[in-house]
Design an enzyme around this catalytic site. Structure first.
Site, PDB file in Angstrom:
ATOM      1  N   ARG A  99       0.852  -1.183   0.000  1.00 22.10           N
ATOM      2  CA  ARG A  99       0.000   0.000   0.000  1.00 22.10           C
ATOM      3  C   ARG A  99       0.890   1.235   0.000  1.00 22.10           C
ATOM      4  NH1 ARG A  99      -3.207  -2.988  -1.372  1.00 22.10           N
ATOM      5  NH2 ARG A  99      -5.306  -3.432  -0.582  1.00 22.10           N
ATOM      6  N   GLU A 158      -4.632   6.341  -6.345  1.00 25.68           N
ATOM      7  CA  GLU A 158      -4.660   5.418  -7.474  1.00 25.68           C
ATOM      8  C   GLU A 158      -4.275   6.167  -8.761  1.00 25.68           C
ATOM      9  OE1 GLU A 158      -5.356   1.976  -7.802  1.00 25.68           O
ATOM     10  OE2 GLU A 158      -4.878   2.163  -5.682  1.00 25.68           O
ATOM     11  N   HIS A 176       0.111   0.203 -10.226  1.00 29.01           N
ATOM     12  CA  HIS A 176      -0.682  -0.677  -9.364  1.00 29.01           C
ATOM     13  C   HIS A 176      -1.153  -1.902 -10.152  1.00 29.01           C
ATOM     14  CE1 HIS A 176      -3.807  -0.990  -5.864  1.00 29.01           C
ATOM     15  NE2 HIS A 176      -2.943  -1.993  -5.893  1.00 29.01           N
TER      16      HIS A 176
END
Length: 317
Positions: free
Chosen positions: A234, A263, A283
């Site tokens: 994370r 994001e 990601h």
């Protein structure tokens, strides 16, 4: 009951139809939205009459949960669930995740980022296309290096195993020791010792109040100049502004980063985008063809088990 899948799961339509067949056989209504949206009003419209919602990593804010008056359960086709509004906890909504679906995918990307940084793969690709040579591109090997695994759950332990297969030495940090990690030969140490002695540090922490900013500027400053940091966990478990600063000052050798404070797309002024000696990916650690099928299977199994009165993979909000 009305069960709604609010976003695509990156699998073929036939897979969704097959997995939803049991729900339909039981007489429940299943609705599938094959487009992703972050528009709150659109999400409200999609969710308002649902008894069960299925999502992946798309945010499900309180405003959406508020209008879903019948909502009883959320099946998250993802490991993390910090993108679900706090109202879910307040209303006692059951939330189930898909932990484990991407263990192998994440572990393999950690290895990929590590090898890229250590063997200058991206740099080599650029140089050879420009008529360059090996000059300045001598890399290093993983064999014999000390790997620091921060967070020794399932993904951290699988990553440790891959590094062990490459001949690395393993140390780790976690609030709870994992017997499977110990079986691999991993030695538990305190976090400061890990930061000081590791050649490669791989982060595998969940994001919560105790881990947010855990890899602080102070901890980053303990790293060796020759060490690298990999984060496929994370983004917010690291002080990323401090990481960018330390990279630019060449106080560590590099970083492989798949997760950020937001994001993607990442704002152009985000410090890590312009930091030295970095490999950045958008990601994607969880995203392989194989893992996408596994997570869809788990997400639907969560729903089926809940409908049967035997919920599984229930998380503590």
């Amino acid at each position: 009951m009305i069960i709604k899948l609010l976003e695509p799961l990156v699998v073929k339509k036939e897979v969704i139809e097959n997995l939803s067949s049991e729900i339909k056989k039981l007489g429940h209504e299943f609705v599938y939205y094959n487009t992703k949206t972050t528009d709150v009003e659109e999400l409200k419209e999609r969710a308002k009459d649902a008894d069960i919602l299925m999502i992946a990593n798309n945010p499900l804010p309180n405003e959406v949960i508020e209008v879903a008056k019948n909502l009883k359960m959320i099946s998250v086709a993802f490991t993390g669930f910090d993108h679900i509004g706090t109202l879910a906890k307040e209303r006692g909504i059951v939330v189930c995740n898909a932990a484990g679906y991407a263990n192998n995918a994440v572990a393999e990307l950690v290895i990929g980022l590590t090898l890229d940084l250590m063997r200058n793969i991206n740099k080599c690709n650029s140089v050879i296309r420009k008529g360059g040579t090996i000059a300045g591109l001598i890399g290093g090997e993983v064999k014999g290096k000390t790997i620091g695994i921060v967070g020794t759950g399932r993904i951290g332990t699988m990553t440790a195993n891959l590094f062990k297969c490459m001949g690395a030495n393993l140390i780790g940090y976690d609030i709870t020791e994992n017997p499977k990690a110990i079986e691999l030969g991993l030695k538990y140490v305190d976090i400061d010792t890990l930061m000081k002695t590791s050649d490669i540090i791989s982060l595998h922490l969940p994001l919560n109040d105790s881990t947010r900013g855990f890899i602080s500027k102070e901890k980053l400053s303990l790293m060796k100049e020759t060490s690298i940091l990999i984060n496929c966990a994370r983004g917010a478990v690291v002080d990323n502004n401090a990481l960018a600063e330390i990279l630019n000052e060449e106080k560590i050798a590099g970083a492989g980063i798949d997760v950020f404070d937001m994001e993607p797309p990442i704002p152009s002024d985000y410090p890590l985008l312009n930091a030295k000696n970095t490999i950045l990916t958008p990601h994607v650690a969880f995203a392989s063809h194989e893992s996408m099928i596994i997570r869809a299977e788990i997400a639907f199994d969560n729903v089926n088990k809940y409908l049967a009165g035997t919920p599984i993979n229930v998380v503590k909000l």
